[in-house]
Structures are given as structure tokens and as C-alpha cells.
Design a protein around this motif. Structure first.
Motif, mmCIF file in Angstrom:
data_model
loop_
_atom_site.group_PDB
_atom_site.id
_atom_site.type_symbol
_atom_site.label_atom_id
_atom_site.label_comp_id
_atom_site.label_asym_id
_atom_site.label_seq_id
_atom_site.Cartn_x
_atom_site.Cartn_y
_atom_site.Cartn_z
ATOM 1 N N THR A 40 116.288 119.883 -46.069
ATOM 2 C CA THR A 40 116.657 118.692 -46.822
ATOM 3 C C THR A 40 117.669 119.119 -47.882
ATOM 4 O O THR A 40 117.835 120.316 -48.145
ATOM 5 N N SER A 41 118.317 118.163 -48.509
ATOM 6 C CA SER A 41 119.278 118.490 -49.565
ATOM 7 C C SER A 41 118.599 119.265 -50.687
ATOM 8 O O SER A 41 119.166 120.211 -51.231
ATOM 9 N N GLU A 42 117.381 118.862 -51.025
ATOM 10 C CA GLU A 42 116.658 119.521 -52.120
ATOM 11 C C GLU A 42 116.319 120.967 -51.760
ATOM 12 O O GLU A 42 116.460 121.871 -52.584
ATOM 13 N N ARG A 80 119.503 123.039 -51.891
ATOM 14 C CA ARG A 80 119.922 123.244 -53.278
ATOM 15 C C ARG A 80 119.071 124.332 -53.932
ATOM 16 O O ARG A 80 119.592 125.237 -54.597
#
Length: 75
Positions: free
Chosen positions: A52-54, A57
Motif C-alpha cells: 500500500t502507499s503507507e 512510505r
């Protein structure tokens, strides 16, 4: 340089050429096709992980902190 045939003379014997076998002997397009099938199968069976983006990151922050010399533990 050898004046007779224009090549450089060396003391080292040349290593025998290894023959490619299996996957390495295939043409690159066929390798991509097989790899693509494996990726699709992994996703279909639920074994592939998509970040996921999280998650991406957080992983990037950890990697950059480690490269800068900081000690970042998973939170």
C-alpha cells in the motif's frame, strides 16, 4: 602486441566458454512470458504481496534513515 596477427599476447589461458542451459538459454521475450505467468499465478493464489502507499512510505523512510546512519526500528 603480437606483430604477426595483431593480437595481444597474454600469459593467462582463456577460460572455457560456459554453455547456457535452461532459462538462461531462452530468448529474452520467452523469459518475460514465463516470468509474467509466474507473477499472475502468485497473485491469483494470494501469495504475492502488493504494498500500500503507507507501507511503501514507511519502508522508504526506514531505508533512507538507515543509509543516513540513523537506527530506525519498526514501529
Amino acid at each position: 602486441m603480437d606483430s604477426q596477427n595483431g593480437t595481444q599476447a597474454t600469459d593467462k589461458p582463456t577460460a572455457p566458454k560456459k554453455s547456457l542451459r535452461g532459462f538462461a538459454a531462452m530468448d529474452p521475450q520467452r523469459q518475460r512470458e514465463i516470468a509474467s505467468l509466474g507473477g499472475r499465478a502468485a497473485h491469483q493464489s494470494g501469495h504475492a504481496h502488493e504494498f500500500t502507499s503507507e507501507e511503501a512510505r514507511a519502508a522508504g523512510k526506514k531505508r533512507h534513515a538507515r543509509a543516513a546512519g540513523g537506527d530506525v526500528r519498526a514501529s
